[in-house]
Design a protein around this motif. Sequence first.
Motif, PDB file in Angstrom:
ATOM      1  N   ILE A 288       0.848  -1.050   0.049  1.00 52.99           N
ATOM      2  CA  ILE A 288      -0.027  -0.033   0.094  1.00 52.99           C
ATOM      3  C   ILE A 288       0.829   1.317  -0.137  1.00 52.99           C
ATOM      4  O   ILE A 288       2.111   1.511   0.697  1.00 52.99           O
ATOM      5  CB  ILE A 288      -0.747   0.139   1.168  1.00 52.99           C
ATOM      6  N   VAL A 289       0.676   2.214  -0.885  1.00 55.96           N
ATOM      7  CA  VAL A 289       1.250   3.336  -0.766  1.00 55.96           C
ATOM      8  C   VAL A 289       0.174   4.542  -0.545  1.00 55.96           C
ATOM      9  O   VAL A 289      -0.959   4.527  -1.066  1.00 55.96           O
ATOM     10  CB  VAL A 289       1.923   3.740  -2.284  1.00 55.96           C
ATOM     11  N   VAL A 290       0.620   5.714  -0.263  1.00 59.91           N
ATOM     12  CA  VAL A 290      -0.035   6.978   0.010  1.00 59.91           C
ATOM     13  C   VAL A 290       0.200   7.733  -1.097  1.00 59.91           C
ATOM     14  O   VAL A 290       1.170   8.483  -1.299  1.00 59.91           O
ATOM     15  CB  VAL A 290       0.225   7.552   1.360  1.00 59.91           C
ATOM     16  N   THR A 291      -0.853   8.251  -1.926  1.00 62.46           N
ATOM     17  CA  THR A 291      -0.811   8.594  -3.167  1.00 62.46           C
ATOM     18  C   THR A 291      -1.062  10.167  -3.098  1.00 62.46           C
ATOM     19  O   THR A 291      -0.515  11.118  -3.677  1.00 62.46           O
ATOM     20  CB  THR A 291      -1.793   8.070  -4.417  1.00 62.46           C
ATOM     21  N   ASP A 292      -1.902  10.748  -2.191  1.00 61.46           N
ATOM     22  CA  ASP A 292      -2.405  11.800  -1.992  1.00 61.46           C
ATOM     23  C   ASP A 292      -3.056  12.283  -0.601  1.00 61.46           C
ATOM     24  O   ASP A 292      -3.278  11.309   0.277  1.00 61.46           O
ATOM     25  CB  ASP A 292      -3.107  12.510  -2.909  1.00 61.46           C
ATOM     26  N   MET A 293      -3.342  13.548  -0.438  1.00 65.76           N
ATOM     27  CA  MET A 293      -4.117  13.734   0.673  1.00 65.76           C
ATOM     28  C   MET A 293      -5.446  14.498   0.633  1.00 65.76           C
ATOM     29  O   MET A 293      -5.493  15.275  -0.562  1.00 65.76           O
ATOM     30  CB  MET A 293      -3.537  14.763   2.027  1.00 65.76           C
ATOM     31  N   PHE A 294      -6.631  14.081   1.006  1.00 60.08           N
ATOM     32  CA  PHE A 294      -7.971  14.975   1.056  1.00 60.08           C
ATOM     33  C   PHE A 294      -8.389  14.890   2.019  1.00 60.08           C
ATOM     34  O   PHE A 294      -8.929  13.830   2.725  1.00 60.08           O
ATOM     35  CB  PHE A 294      -8.529  14.217  -0.179  1.00 60.08           C
ATOM     36  N   ASN A 295      -9.160  16.255   2.323  1.00 57.84           N
ATOM     37  CA  ASN A 295      -9.921  16.493   3.462  1.00 57.84           C
ATOM     38  C   ASN A 295      -8.919  15.952   4.787  1.00 57.84           C
ATOM     39  O   ASN A 295      -9.572  15.214   5.946  1.00 57.84           O
ATOM     40  CB  ASN A 295     -11.184  15.918   3.462  1.00 57.84           C
ATOM     41  N   ASN A 296      -7.765  16.096   4.989  1.00 55.67           N
ATOM     42  CA  ASN A 296      -6.701  15.659   5.812  1.00 55.67           C
ATOM     43  C   ASN A 296      -6.772  14.244   6.022  1.00 55.67           C
ATOM     44  O   ASN A 296      -6.393  13.893   7.098  1.00 55.67           O
ATOM     45  CB  ASN A 296      -7.267  16.384   7.306  1.00 55.67           C
TER      46      ASN A 296
ATOM     47  N   ASN B 170       6.263  11.364  -6.759  1.00 56.27           N
ATOM     48  CA  ASN B 170       5.003  12.024  -6.515  1.00 56.27           C
ATOM     49  C   ASN B 170       3.981  11.405  -5.460  1.00 56.27           C
ATOM     50  O   ASN B 170       3.180  11.799  -5.310  1.00 56.27           O
ATOM     51  CB  ASN B 170       4.297  12.136  -8.070  1.00 56.27           C
ATOM     52  N   LEU B 171       4.637  10.369  -4.908  1.00 55.98           N
ATOM     53  CA  LEU B 171       3.739   9.821  -3.835  1.00 55.98           C
ATOM     54  C   LEU B 171       3.900  10.830  -2.623  1.00 55.98           C
ATOM     55  O   LEU B 171       4.722  11.424  -2.521  1.00 55.98           O
ATOM     56  CB  LEU B 171       4.413   8.392  -3.139  1.00 55.98           C
TER      57      LEU B 171
END
Length: 463
Positions: free
Chosen positions: A373-381, A434-435
């Motif tokens: 699993i990778v973290v691609t972005d943030m949305f609404n914290n 870009n991760l």
Amino acid sequence: MEIVLNDGTNIIKRGSLAQVVADNLGANSIGGFVESFVANYLCNTCLTSRTDFQRCNVADNCQMRNRENYEEHLQLLTEDPQSVPLHGIKCACPLNQSRYFNITTKHSPDIMHDILEGLGKMECKLVLSQLIFQDKLFSIDILNARITNFDYGFEDVKNKPSTINCGTLHITDSNLKNSASQMWCLLRFLPLLIGDKVPRNHAHWQLLLKLRQIMDIVFAREITEGMCHYLKYLIKDYHFLFQNLFLDINLIPKHHFIIHYPNALMEVGPIINCWSMRFEAKHYFGKLIAGVVCNFKDICYTIAERHQIQQCHEWHSTKMQEYFAKKFSAVKVFETECKDLILEKFPGLFEQGEIYFTAKASIYGTEYRAGMIVVTDMFNNLPLFGEIQSIFIFGDTPYIFGEMLDTHHFDEHYHSYVCAKPQRAILFFVKQINLKDFHPLYVCSSYEESQDRTKYTLKNAIN
């Protein structure tokens, strides 16, 4: 220093000492402070006495060391060599001769020894002892069985924690027979290991979660000013809760050291970049050689020589590669699930074009595998997680391809994000750079009855 460029141009660059990286003992030794942590003035950052730091929970209430009082104490030391207990300085710091450096303004936090080998071990023992022996929520056998059988994943299995002896929890010291890397793994996964056995809002459990919140910020690789201010109040609440839960236990020096972390973060940035773990790992080679070489005449020379030989071999036999993979497979673009994404990102590529992919690859030293699993972005914290399916290679550039997950909420009791696969598949196609965080995670499940969703525990806070 004079540098000769490729075109023959000579340029001169000047530098100065900016930061000293050391553990607590080393920092005190270099700075000329007392090297005993049972002394009255043992902190190299402030002038808080051993008695006063029991009630001093924020650095704002401390009298900080500075150039002026440091010189005053040195002058007092010259006049009276027995005055060391009055200020905690026993000699001058030679590094202060630098025009731009002063030991009182360049803090060197030691988060490895303060947290992983200090507060983390101490708190784990106290909280586990309370949950097992006082509240009887579960047994030591259940805890050890879960520590042994839990699936830590590819990245963390090498740091799998050791089982905990029953007698160890009864001893008052803070030794848990685990290394710093094992404690980091245990503290991260302990909520998933036994969270189902602990009632929500349990006071002692809240203390453990409070330490995890502190660790998230302290171990973060990107810091904001807001995070520094939030950390200050987290530490204050953590000390207050500890003192209310364990009335007969005093705060130890490492409790005091962490109140200076917010200021250190503001001054030098992410303090994980100057922690002791890296040079402890570097020292491992020397300690290993010292244990196997039968040389009792000049062991330091032997270690230095072996180290230089090994370093020379590594520099000549390895190259800095963007990615490394042992096995590739070729596939037509139209045969891939993400053909629309590929054609959109690479307009010059056609559906009949051939590309290469692999199930696992090391990108700039970090290994990524299908299923991670990778973290691609943030949305609404909230972080947006994606499950890796493969790594595509275009020219000399690797791209991580996978399917996005739905992040439902953050479960404070398990200190994890609850995620599930969406009804309609959403694909992602991204470079490592870009991760949002380059650390890959592993699919972890807690032992609670409901297993319809998966929980993911981050290694550190992400902006």
